[in-house]
Design an enzyme around this catalytic site. Structure first.
Site, PDB file in Angstrom:
ATOM      1  N   CYS A 285       3.252   8.328   1.855  1.00 21.75           N
ATOM      2  CA  CYS A 285       3.544   7.348   2.899  1.00 21.75           C
ATOM      3  C   CYS A 285       3.810   6.021   2.187  1.00 21.75           C
ATOM      4  O   CYS A 285       2.922   5.480   1.530  1.00 21.75           O
ATOM      5  CB  CYS A 285       2.352   7.242   3.842  1.00 21.75           C
ATOM      6  SG  CYS A 285       2.568   5.993   5.110  1.00 21.75           S
TER       7      CYS A 285
ATOM      8  N   CYS B  71      -1.379  -3.887  14.914  1.00 18.91           N
ATOM      9  CA  CYS B  71      -1.082  -3.423  13.556  1.00 18.91           C
ATOM     10  C   CYS B  71      -1.547  -4.441  12.508  1.00 18.91           C
ATOM     11  O   CYS B  71      -1.203  -5.621  12.590  1.00 18.91           O
ATOM     12  CB  CYS B  71       0.418  -3.187  13.433  1.00 18.91           C
ATOM     13  SG  CYS B  71       0.962  -2.880  11.745  1.00 18.91           S
TER      14      CYS B  71
ATOM     15  N   CYS C 289       5.227  -7.700   7.599  1.00 23.10           N
ATOM     16  CA  CYS C 289       6.215  -7.242   8.574  1.00 23.10           C
ATOM     17  C   CYS C 289       6.472  -8.354   9.574  1.00 23.10           C
ATOM     18  O   CYS C 289       5.558  -9.082   9.962  1.00 23.10           O
ATOM     19  CB  CYS C 289       5.724  -5.995   9.299  1.00 23.10           C
ATOM     20  SG  CYS C 289       6.941  -5.333  10.475  1.00 23.10           S
TER      21      CYS C 289
ATOM     22  N   GLU D 257       0.828  -1.199   0.000  1.00 20.38           N
ATOM     23  CA  GLU D 257       0.000   0.000   0.000  1.00 20.38           C
ATOM     24  C   GLU D 257       0.866   1.255   0.000  1.00 20.38           C
ATOM     25  O   GLU D 257       1.920   1.293   0.624  1.00 20.38           O
ATOM     26  CB  GLU D 257      -0.876   0.028   1.255  1.00 20.38           C
ATOM     27  CG  GLU D 257      -1.790  -1.166   1.346  1.00 20.38           C
ATOM     28  CD  GLU D 257      -2.544  -1.251   2.670  1.00 20.38           C
ATOM     29  OE1 GLU D 257      -3.203  -2.266   2.894  1.00 20.38           O
ATOM     30  OE2 GLU D 257      -2.454  -0.307   3.466  1.00 20.38           O
TER      31      GLU D 257
ATOM     32  N   CYS E  32       3.656  -6.452  15.927  1.00 20.20           N
ATOM     33  CA  CYS E  32       2.971  -5.567  16.886  1.00 20.20           C
ATOM     34  C   CYS E  32       1.483  -5.927  16.867  1.00 20.20           C
ATOM     35  O   CYS E  32       0.887  -6.049  15.797  1.00 20.20           O
ATOM     36  CB  CYS E  32       3.181  -4.101  16.504  1.00 20.20           C
ATOM     37  SG  CYS E  32       4.935  -3.718  16.330  1.00 20.20           S
TER      38      CYS E  32
ATOM     39  N   CYS F 201      -2.170   1.591   8.378  1.00 21.30           N
ATOM     40  CA  CYS F 201      -1.131   0.681   7.914  1.00 21.30           C
ATOM     41  C   CYS F 201      -1.641  -0.749   7.672  1.00 21.30           C
ATOM     42  O   CYS F 201      -2.086  -1.421   8.594  1.00 21.30           O
ATOM     43  CB  CYS F 201      -0.066   0.691   8.996  1.00 21.30           C
ATOM     44  SG  CYS F 201       1.242  -0.461   8.841  1.00 21.30           S
TER      45      CYS F 201
HETATM   46  N1  SAH Z   1       7.271  -0.327  11.123  1.00 20.04           N
HETATM   47  C1  SAH Z   1       7.400   1.053  11.391  1.00 20.04           C
HETATM   48  C2  SAH Z   1       6.703   1.933  10.389  1.00 20.04           C
HETATM   49  C3  SAH Z   1       5.348   1.508   9.890  1.00 20.04           C
HETATM   50  S1  SAH Z   1       4.017   1.574  11.032  1.00 20.04           S
HETATM   51  C4  SAH Z   1       6.951   1.358  12.795  1.00 20.04           C
HETATM   52  O1  SAH Z   1       6.353   0.510  13.424  1.00 20.04           O
HETATM   53  O2  SAH Z   1       7.264   2.453  13.261  1.00 20.04           O
HETATM   54  C5  SAH Z   1       3.700   3.323  11.173  1.00 20.04           C
HETATM   55  C6  SAH Z   1       3.070   3.722  12.501  1.00 20.04           C
HETATM   56  O3  SAH Z   1       1.702   3.294  12.563  1.00 20.04           O
HETATM   57  C7  SAH Z   1       3.765   3.135  13.715  1.00 20.04           C
HETATM   58  O4  SAH Z   1       3.927   4.105  14.718  1.00 20.04           O
HETATM   59  C8  SAH Z   1       2.791   2.077  14.156  1.00 20.04           C
HETATM   60  O5  SAH Z   1       2.963   1.737  15.494  1.00 20.04           O
HETATM   61  C9  SAH Z   1       1.477   2.753  13.854  1.00 20.04           C
HETATM   62  N2  SAH Z   1       0.330   1.863  13.799  1.00 20.04           N
HETATM   63  C10 SAH Z   1       0.260   0.610  13.342  1.00 20.04           C
HETATM   64  N3  SAH Z   1      -0.980   0.113  13.459  1.00 20.04           N
HETATM   65  C11 SAH Z   1      -1.733   1.093  13.996  1.00 20.04           C
HETATM   66  C12 SAH Z   1      -3.108   1.203  14.391  1.00 20.04           C
HETATM   67  N4  SAH Z   1      -3.934   0.181  14.207  1.00 20.04           N
HETATM   68  N5  SAH Z   1      -3.527   2.364  14.907  1.00 20.04           N
HETATM   69  C13 SAH Z   1      -2.683   3.407  15.084  1.00 20.04           C
HETATM   70  N6  SAH Z   1      -1.377   3.373  14.753  1.00 20.04           N
HETATM   71  C14 SAH Z   1      -0.903   2.224  14.219  1.00 20.04           C
HETATM   72 FE1  SF4 Z   2       5.670  -3.808  11.634  1.00 16.88          FE
HETATM   73 FE2  SF4 Z   2       3.267  -2.782  12.065  1.00 16.88          FE
HETATM   74 FE3  SF4 Z   2       4.962  -3.113  14.097  1.00 16.88          FE
HETATM   75 FE4  SF4 Z   2       5.461  -1.224  12.260  1.00 16.88          FE
HETATM   76  S1  SF4 Z   2       3.709  -1.303  13.662  1.00 16.88           S
HETATM   77  S2  SF4 Z   2       6.915  -2.718  13.106  1.00 16.88           S
HETATM   78  S3  SF4 Z   2       4.655  -2.246  10.419  1.00 16.88           S
HETATM   79  S4  SF4 Z   2       4.073  -4.755  12.857  1.00 16.88           S
END
Ligand code: SAH
Ligand code: SF4
Length: 349
Positions: free
Chosen positions: A105, A119, A112, A91, A116, A336
């Site tokens: 973005c 996410c 990934c 995306e 997390c 994301c």
């Molecule tokens: N992997 C990197 C960059 C991509 S994620 C990282 O984790 O920083 C970009 C941002 O979106 C990160 O701060 C992540 O924690 C946040 N993010 C992911 N899923 C989310 C969600 N469901 N709601 C709000 N923020 C989210």
């Molecule tokens: Fe990966 Fe999503 Fe965690 Fe960023 S927030 S490191 S994209 S799993």
């Protein structure tokens, strides 16, 4: 098949030299790719026909196929679901702001590996790293879209799918490529890299002497809470992460942004706000508070306005500036990994 956007200018000069073409032909090719952003090799009219034919036969210009383009109802956010040549989906999002900024973005990986819990991309698991060209092409696509509207891309954030510092070499080359004056010419200060907190890579990144903005996904201020949300914290706990951040600030002279996805009843409490305040006090930093974007694989929800304001007020007591980020393009699943998750679930692809 050689992917043209995977090549640096030196690679291009070497390739064309092996085809007995002078270096200036490589520079012309570069111009068509990065300044003109042409849709087809046939449009590279300053190149001789035989050279164009050979490029068509032996190289590939585009490796991203848009299979869905979504516009948010406010018209400020556009999201592309893109298919790579091996069928992987990624995306890319364009965000417009009232002050004229136009931000792409971009994704650095398909899926990934960091897992997390909240996410959508993390919930899918890791498929593969993207190549330099696959990342750069996302910027070209957004930039071309804007130029057709008479606008210019001003910023790039590595905040799409994937953990950019896990794909370190490619991402570093992308930053250099975006930065090149005879190309996209996006200043390092207009590029933001967001990481979940891979400590050795943050330290290595600090040594590159770049002016790129670093954002750290913090989301919790105690190790127990952070490890529950972000498994990577078990490997590199908060004190190690903060020490690496201090090094980055010292080396780059730039403030760091900490990202905090507010989850109701989880990390939006006064207790967490105080813990965060103590953790960051005195550090050259800013906190971005992002009410959680709900995803299908995680039960959490965003807090209401009052709790967000209370959290922010406590940070203020520690002298820590924060901004509440509106969830952009929520109506088009611009969070994301969410569009891909939706497409996979409904079997659209
Ligand atoms: N992997 C990197 C960059 C991509 S994620 C990282 O984790 O920083 C970009 C941002 O979106 C990160 O701060 C992540 O924690 C946040 N993010 C992911 N899923 C989310 C969600 N469901 N709601 C709000 N923020 C989210
Ligand atoms: Fe990966 Fe999503 Fe965690 Fe960023 S927030 S490191 S994209 S799993």
């Amino acid at each position: 098949m050689i992917r043209l956007y995977d090549l640096s200018l030196d690679d291009m000069i070497a390739l064309l030299a092996s085809w007995e073409q002078p270096a200036y032909r490589a520079r012309q090719l570069w111009h068509w790719l990065y300044s003109q952003k042409v849709a087809a090799i046939a449009q590279m009219t300053t190149l001789p026909t035989e050279l164009r034919d050979r490029l068509v036969a032996e190289t590939c210009l585009h490796s991203l196929e848009p299979i869905k383009v979504l516009h948010s109802s406010d018209g400020l956010t556009i999201k592309w679901l893109l298919r790579l040549t091996d069928g992987q989906l990624i995306e890319t999002v364009l965000m417009g702001y009232a002050d004229g900024r136009r931000t792409a973005c971009i994704s650095s990986q398909a899926g990934c590996a960091m897992g997390c819990v909240f996410c959508a991309t993390g919930q899918m698991g890791f498929s593969r790293h993207l190549s330099v060209g696959e990342i750069v092409e996302q910027v070209i696509l957004v930039s071309r879209w804007l130029e057709e509207l008479g606008e210019r891309l001003s910023n790039v954030v590595l905040m799409g799918m994937g953990e950019p510092l896990h794909n370190y070499e490619a991402v570093l080359e992308v930053i250099r490529r975006l930065n090149q004056p005879e190309g996209l010419n996006i200043g390092q200060r207009h590029i933001t890299l967001s990481t979940v907190g891979l400590v050795p890579q943050i330290r290595r990144f600090a040594e590159e002497n770049l002016q790129v903005k670093l954002a750290i996904s913090l989301h919790a201020a105690t190790d127990a809470e952070r490890s529950a949300l972000l498994p990577v914290n078990r490997r590199w706990p908060l004190q190690e992460l903060l020490a690496a951040c201090r090094t980055y600030i010292e080396k780059s002279g730039r403030r760091i942004t900490f990202e905090w996805a507010l989850i109701s009843g989880e990390n939006d409490t006064a207790e967490q706000a105080h813990a965060l305040g103590s953790l960051l006090q005195g550090l050259l930093c800013h906190v971005n508070l992002i009410p959680l974007n709900p995803t299908s694989g995680y039960a959490g929800a965003p807090p209401d306005h009052a709790r967000v304001a209370a959290f922010q007020a406590i940070l203020g007591q520690y002298g820590i500036g924060s901004t509440v980020r509106v969830r952009r393009g929520i109506d088009i699943n611009a969070g994301c990994g969410q569009l891909k998750a939706e497409a996979l679930q409904s079997g659209e692809t």
